[in-house]
Design a protein around this motif. Structure first.
Motif, PDB file in Angstrom:
ATOM      1  N   ILE A   1       0.853  -1.182   0.000  1.00  0.00           N
ATOM      2  CA  ILE A   1       0.000   0.000   0.000  1.00  0.00           C
ATOM      3  C   ILE A   1       0.892   1.237   0.000  1.00  0.00           C
ATOM      4  O   ILE A   1       1.831   1.324   0.792  1.00  0.00           O
ATOM      5  CB  ILE A   1      -0.924   0.035   1.236  1.00  0.00           C
ATOM      6  CG1 ILE A   1      -1.870  -1.171   1.224  1.00  0.00           C
ATOM      7  CG2 ILE A   1      -1.711   1.333   1.284  1.00  0.00           C
ATOM      8  CD1 ILE A   1      -2.765  -1.281   2.448  1.00  0.00           C
ATOM      9  N   ASP A   2       0.627   2.149  -0.913  1.00  0.00           N
ATOM     10  CA  ASP A   2       1.306   3.444  -0.958  1.00  0.00           C
ATOM     11  C   ASP A   2       0.315   4.513  -0.551  1.00  0.00           C
ATOM     12  O   ASP A   2      -0.888   4.398  -0.831  1.00  0.00           O
ATOM     13  CB  ASP A   2       1.813   3.764  -2.370  1.00  0.00           C
ATOM     14  CG  ASP A   2       3.055   2.979  -2.742  1.00  0.00           C
ATOM     15  OD1 ASP A   2       3.648   2.324  -1.854  1.00  0.00           O
ATOM     16  OD2 ASP A   2       3.449   3.036  -3.917  1.00  0.00           O
ATOM     17  N   PHE A   3       0.821   5.553   0.067  1.00  0.00           N
ATOM     18  CA  PHE A   3      -0.015   6.686   0.441  1.00  0.00           C
ATOM     19  C   PHE A   3       0.395   7.899  -0.374  1.00  0.00           C
ATOM     20  O   PHE A   3       1.578   8.091  -0.661  1.00  0.00           O
ATOM     21  CB  PHE A   3       0.118   6.978   1.935  1.00  0.00           C
ATOM     22  CG  PHE A   3      -0.372   5.852   2.787  1.00  0.00           C
ATOM     23  CD1 PHE A   3      -1.729   5.677   3.003  1.00  0.00           C
ATOM     24  CD2 PHE A   3       0.502   4.947   3.352  1.00  0.00           C
ATOM     25  CE1 PHE A   3      -2.200   4.632   3.774  1.00  0.00           C
ATOM     26  CE2 PHE A   3       0.050   3.897   4.122  1.00  0.00           C
ATOM     27  CZ  PHE A   3      -1.309   3.740   4.332  1.00  0.00           C
ATOM     28  N   THR A   4      -0.582   8.693  -0.766  1.00  0.00           N
ATOM     29  CA  THR A   4      -0.332   9.903  -1.535  1.00  0.00           C
ATOM     30  C   THR A   4      -1.187  11.030  -0.976  1.00  0.00           C
ATOM     31  O   THR A   4      -2.248  10.783  -0.400  1.00  0.00           O
ATOM     32  CB  THR A   4      -0.636   9.667  -3.032  1.00  0.00           C
ATOM     33  OG1 THR A   4      -0.283  10.821  -3.771  1.00  0.00           O
ATOM     34  CG2 THR A   4      -2.093   9.335  -3.279  1.00  0.00           C
ATOM     35  N   GLU A   5      -0.705  12.240  -1.126  1.00  0.00           N
ATOM     36  CA  GLU A   5      -1.468  13.383  -0.619  1.00  0.00           C
ATOM     37  C   GLU A   5      -2.717  13.639  -1.453  1.00  0.00           C
ATOM     38  O   GLU A   5      -3.736  14.090  -0.932  1.00  0.00           O
ATOM     39  CB  GLU A   5      -0.592  14.629  -0.593  1.00  0.00           C
ATOM     40  CG  GLU A   5       0.457  14.560   0.476  1.00  0.00           C
ATOM     41  CD  GLU A   5       1.194  15.872   0.638  1.00  0.00           C
ATOM     42  OE1 GLU A   5       0.657  16.916   0.226  1.00  0.00           O
ATOM     43  OE2 GLU A   5       2.301  15.833   1.178  1.00  0.00           O
ATOM     44  N   GLU A   6      -2.628  13.348  -2.752  1.00  0.00           N
ATOM     45  CA  GLU A   6      -3.781  13.582  -3.615  1.00  0.00           C
ATOM     46  C   GLU A   6      -3.750  12.619  -4.794  1.00  0.00           C
ATOM     47  O   GLU A   6      -2.741  12.498  -5.483  1.00  0.00           O
ATOM     48  CB  GLU A   6      -3.769  15.027  -4.127  1.00  0.00           C
ATOM     49  CG  GLU A   6      -5.008  15.410  -4.879  1.00  0.00           C
ATOM     50  CD  GLU A   6      -5.035  16.888  -5.247  1.00  0.00           C
ATOM     51  OE1 GLU A   6      -6.032  17.296  -5.861  1.00  0.00           O
ATOM     52  OE2 GLU A   6      -4.084  17.608  -4.929  1.00  0.00           O
ATOM     53  N   LEU A   7      -4.848  11.928  -5.023  1.00  0.00           N
ATOM     54  CA  LEU A   7      -4.972  11.037  -6.167  1.00  0.00           C
ATOM     55  C   LEU A   7      -5.277  11.871  -7.417  1.00  0.00           C
ATOM     56  O   LEU A   7      -5.994  12.872  -7.328  1.00  0.00           O
ATOM     57  CB  LEU A   7      -6.085  10.021  -5.936  1.00  0.00           C
ATOM     58  CG  LEU A   7      -5.811   8.982  -4.850  1.00  0.00           C
ATOM     59  CD1 LEU A   7      -7.078   8.210  -4.524  1.00  0.00           C
ATOM     60  CD2 LEU A   7      -4.716   8.034  -5.284  1.00  0.00           C
ATOM     61  N   PRO A   8      -4.747  11.448  -8.577  1.00  0.00           N
ATOM     62  CA  PRO A   8      -5.037  12.206  -9.800  1.00  0.00           C
ATOM     63  C   PRO A   8      -6.504  12.044 -10.195  1.00  0.00           C
ATOM     64  O   PRO A   8      -7.048  10.942 -10.150  1.00  0.00           O
ATOM     65  CB  PRO A   8      -4.101  11.578 -10.838  1.00  0.00           C
ATOM     66  CG  PRO A   8      -3.815  10.213 -10.326  1.00  0.00           C
ATOM     67  CD  PRO A   8      -3.880  10.305  -8.834  1.00  0.00           C
TER      68      PRO A   8
END
Length: 76
Positions: free
Chosen positions: A47-54
Motif C-alpha cells: 500500500i502506498d499513500f499519496t497526498e492527492e490522487l489524480p
C-alpha cells in the motif's frame, strides 16, 4: 504495479483523510480489514499513500495517470 514474474501485482494507493497519517499502523489496519472481506488474491501486496490522487475534471479517478507512476520505468 509491475512484477517481473507475473507481469502485474495488486497495489493499493490510498489518499488518507485529513488528520490521518499514512504509516505502518494504517497499513496493518487496512490489510487486516481487507483480508477478512475479499479473496486472498485480491489483497494488495503493498500500500502506498499519496497526498492527492489524480482526478479528471469531472472528479473521477484518473487511473491511467495513476498507473503511469509505476510503469514509467518499465520497458516493454
Amino acid at each position: 504495479m509491475p512484477n517481473a514474474d507475473l507481469g502485474e501485482e495488486v497495489k493499493a494507493v490510498v489518499e488518507p483523510v485529513d488528520g490521518v497519517d499514512g504509516d505502518d499502523a494504517l497499513v496493518g489496519e487496512l490489510m487486516g480489514f481487507l483480508r477478512g472481506r475479499i479473496a486472498a488474491y485480491m489483497v494488495p501486496k503493498s500500500i502506498d499513500f499519496t497526498e492527492e490522487l489524480p482526478r479528471l475534471p469531472t472528479g473521477k479517478l484518473y487511473k491511467q495517470a495513476l498507473r503511469a507512476r509505476y510503469w514509467e520505468d518499465v520497458k516493454t
